[in-house]
Design a protein around this motif. Structure first.
Motif, PDB file in Angstrom:
ATOM      1  N   GLU A 178     120.481  21.695  23.601  1.00  0.00           N
ATOM      2  CA  GLU A 178     119.617  20.670  23.020  1.00  0.00           C
ATOM      3  C   GLU A 178     120.027  20.313  21.592  1.00  0.00           C
ATOM      4  O   GLU A 178     119.899  19.162  21.178  1.00  0.00           O
ATOM      5  N   LYS A 179     120.534  21.298  20.844  1.00  0.00           N
ATOM      6  CA  LYS A 179     120.919  21.056  19.448  1.00  0.00           C
ATOM      7  C   LYS A 179     121.919  19.906  19.356  1.00  0.00           C
ATOM      8  O   LYS A 179     121.844  19.078  18.451  1.00  0.00           O
ATOM      9  N   PHE A 180     122.886  19.863  20.302  1.00  0.00           N
ATOM     10  CA  PHE A 180     123.891  18.810  20.290  1.00  0.00           C
ATOM     11  C   PHE A 180     123.571  17.697  21.284  1.00  0.00           C
ATOM     12  O   PHE A 180     124.254  16.684  21.316  1.00  0.00           O
ATOM     13  N   GLY A 181     122.548  17.915  22.126  1.00  0.00           N
ATOM     14  CA  GLY A 181     122.163  16.905  23.100  1.00  0.00           C
ATOM     15  C   GLY A 181     123.229  16.657  24.149  1.00  0.00           C
ATOM     16  O   GLY A 181     123.409  15.524  24.603  1.00  0.00           O
ATOM     17  N   LYS A 182     123.962  17.717  24.526  1.00  0.00           N
ATOM     18  CA  LYS A 182     125.057  17.569  25.477  1.00  0.00           C
ATOM     19  C   LYS A 182     125.004  18.670  26.530  1.00  0.00           C
ATOM     20  O   LYS A 182     124.387  19.708  26.330  1.00  0.00           O
ATOM     21  N   SER A 183     125.727  18.416  27.610  1.00  0.00           N
ATOM     22  CA  SER A 183     125.975  19.439  28.617  1.00  0.00           C
ATOM     23  C   SER A 183     127.423  19.886  28.459  1.00  0.00           C
ATOM     24  O   SER A 183     128.294  19.101  28.073  1.00  0.00           O
ATOM     25  N   TRP A 208     132.306  24.370  18.934  1.00  0.00           N
ATOM     26  CA  TRP A 208     133.191  25.462  19.378  1.00  0.00           C
ATOM     27  C   TRP A 208     132.547  26.812  19.118  1.00  0.00           C
ATOM     28  O   TRP A 208     132.610  27.715  19.964  1.00  0.00           O
ATOM     29  N   ASP A 209     131.917  26.982  17.946  1.00  0.00           N
ATOM     30  CA  ASP A 209     131.258  28.246  17.624  1.00  0.00           C
ATOM     31  C   ASP A 209     130.143  28.544  18.619  1.00  0.00           C
ATOM     32  O   ASP A 209     129.999  29.673  19.093  1.00  0.00           O
ATOM     33  N   MET A 210     129.342  27.533  18.950  1.00  0.00           N
ATOM     34  CA  MET A 210     128.244  27.702  19.896  1.00  0.00           C
ATOM     35  C   MET A 210     128.789  28.045  21.286  1.00  0.00           C
ATOM     36  O   MET A 210     128.273  28.924  21.972  1.00  0.00           O
ATOM     37  N   ILE A 211     129.857  27.372  21.706  1.00  0.00           N
ATOM     38  CA  ILE A 211     130.453  27.626  23.027  1.00  0.00           C
ATOM     39  C   ILE A 211     131.006  29.045  23.084  1.00  0.00           C
ATOM     40  O   ILE A 211     130.813  29.759  24.070  1.00  0.00           O
TER      41      ILE A 211
END
Length: 100
Positions: free
Chosen positions: A29-34, A78-81
């Motif tokens: 949700e933070k980036f609004g992406k899947s 990248w850090d989140m992933i």
């Protein structure tokens, strides 16, 4: 790409198609992406018994249509992933230990 698919076909910059196995998908949700994490089918492990895992953001397709993979754009993504992958791999290791 559709949710629930075990495989996706990735097309590189030169137009080469590569069949990849989906490791897992998640929404942030933070980036609004899947996002989808995947690796080439038949990939060989390196000397550390590791396989290169790739990641992309994706836009799900409309009903019956394929989605679209997009490159990861920021270091924060990248850090989140990487954090999600480490959590996934840690849980996978725990599952393996419980089965023994």
């Amino acid at each position: 790409m559709e949710h629930g698919d075990a495989h996706i076909t990735v097309v590189d910059e030169e137009g080469n198609e590569q069949l990849c196995e989906v490791l897992f998908t998640f929404e942030e949700e933070k980036f609004g992406k899947s996002y989808v994490l995947y690796y080439p089918v038949g990939a060989e492990e390196d000397e550390n018994e590791e396989i290169e895992i790739m990641a992309s953001s994706f836009i799900p397709g409309e009903e019956g249509e394929q989605g679209e993979l997009k490159p990861i754009e920021t270091d924060a993504e990248w850090d989140m992933i990487e954090e999600m992958l480490n959590t996934f791999l840690a849980e996978d290791d725990e599952d393996d230990e419980e089965e023994e």
